[in-house]
Design a protein around this motif. Structure first.
Motif, mmCIF file in Angstrom:
data_model
loop_
_atom_site.group_PDB
_atom_site.id
_atom_site.type_symbol
_atom_site.label_atom_id
_atom_site.label_comp_id
_atom_site.label_asym_id
_atom_site.label_seq_id
_atom_site.Cartn_x
_atom_site.Cartn_y
_atom_site.Cartn_z
ATOM 1 N N VAL A 22 6.848 33.140 -16.235
ATOM 2 C CA VAL A 22 6.556 31.806 -16.089
ATOM 3 C C VAL A 22 7.291 31.310 -17.368
ATOM 4 C CG1 VAL A 22 5.203 29.641 -15.645
ATOM 5 C CG2 VAL A 22 4.718 31.836 -14.468
ATOM 6 N N LEU A 23 8.380 30.576 -17.284
ATOM 7 C CA LEU A 23 9.168 30.124 -18.517
ATOM 8 C C LEU A 23 8.549 28.730 -18.905
ATOM 9 C CD1 LEU A 23 11.564 30.988 -20.210
ATOM 10 C CD2 LEU A 23 12.986 29.795 -18.631
ATOM 11 N N ALA A 24 7.814 28.791 -20.007
ATOM 12 C CA ALA A 24 6.973 27.469 -20.483
ATOM 13 C C ALA A 24 8.029 26.496 -21.038
ATOM 14 C CB ALA A 24 6.064 27.949 -21.443
ATOM 15 N N THR A 25 7.957 25.380 -20.492
ATOM 16 C CA THR A 25 9.180 24.211 -20.729
ATOM 17 C C THR A 25 8.861 23.334 -21.842
ATOM 18 O OG1 THR A 25 8.518 23.112 -18.995
ATOM 19 C CG2 THR A 25 10.062 24.708 -18.346
ATOM 20 N N LYS A 26 7.897 23.593 -22.483
ATOM 21 C CA LYS A 26 7.331 22.677 -23.293
ATOM 22 C C LYS A 26 8.379 22.216 -24.511
ATOM 23 C CE LYS A 26 3.699 22.011 -26.927
ATOM 24 N NZ LYS A 26 2.649 22.443 -27.757
#
Length: 237
Positions: free
Chosen positions: A31-35
């Motif tokens: 899951v590519l965290a986009t923060k």
């Protein structure tokens, strides 16, 4: 190009760590965290083949999905969700990874009944395995997590699909692995219980600094962002 290359190296590392743990690489989902990502970076990740994104702030989720489009990517919410942001967030996501309290579960259920009748949202129960006051989540007690999961799954529109946790940080490797191992034990215990509306499919553990330890302890979902969008050394077996 940098994002594409970092993603390639990260995928390779995830596969090797999975193999080291005696598992198939495809068992572990990124899951590519986009923060730390703007729209330009998200489009680069999409072009590199990533489709599963996780955002931790409601306002950023709204802004990014407006630019990217919900049809291009699958979005998860991975941060602490305030009840007054439920109506903004829930329509945009396929998985809520941070269900951590009764008031939030009730508000999610109310929203689904009023605004999206007939829809069921998959949720992960967040557990505070780190034992840190600053972190959200239920205490890492099997009975407590089971009771909450059973109750939440009885609410209209909610299905419990697994567990999520943040590891202790900063902490020695052994302490991190013990915390992750504890969540895996709770995950396995709930799976054996076969509670109605509760299906232990996702064990979401590990971020950029400890995803490799999470994989070794059984995680099948890792949330990684800064290694892709900011760079850094990717742990190798």
């Amino acid at each position: 190009m940098e994002i594409k290359e970092r993603l390639l190296r990260l995928r390779e590392a995830i596969a090797r760590w999975a193999e080291r743990a005696g598992r198939r690489p495809e068992e572990v989902r990124l899951v590519l965290a986009t923060k730390y990502a703007g729209v330009k970076e998200l489009r680069a990740a999409l072009a590199a083949g990533e489709r599963c994104f996780g955002e931790s702030r409601a306002q950023d989720l709204v802004a990014k999905t407006r630019e990217i489009g919900s049809g291009e990517a699958e979005w998860h919410f991975i941060g602490r969700l305030q009840t007054n942001k439920v109506r903004q967030v829930v329509p945009l996501i396929t998985l809520l990874q941070s269900l951590d309290r009764e008031s939030l579960a009730r508000e999610v259920s109310r929203h689904l009944q009023r605004r999206e009748p007939g829809r069921t949202l998959d949720c992960l129960v967040e557990v505070n395995v780190a034992g840190e006051e600053a972190k959200a989540g239920l205490p890492p007690d099997e009975e407590t997590v089971a009771r909450f999961s059973y109750w939440a799954a009885s609410l209209p529109g909610i299905r419990i699909a697994g567990l999520m946790a943040l590891g202790p940080y900063p902490a020695p490797e052994g302490e991190i692995r013990r915390a992750f191992s504890r969540l895996r034990e709770i995950f396995q215990a709930l799976d054996r219980m076969r509670l109605p509306g509760v299906e232990m499919r996702h064990l979401s553990l590990g971020m950029s600094g400890d995803f490799h330890l999470a994989i070794l302890e059984g995680a099948n979902m890792v949330r990684i962002g800064s290694l892709v969008f900011r760079g850094g050394e990717i742990p190798q077996p």
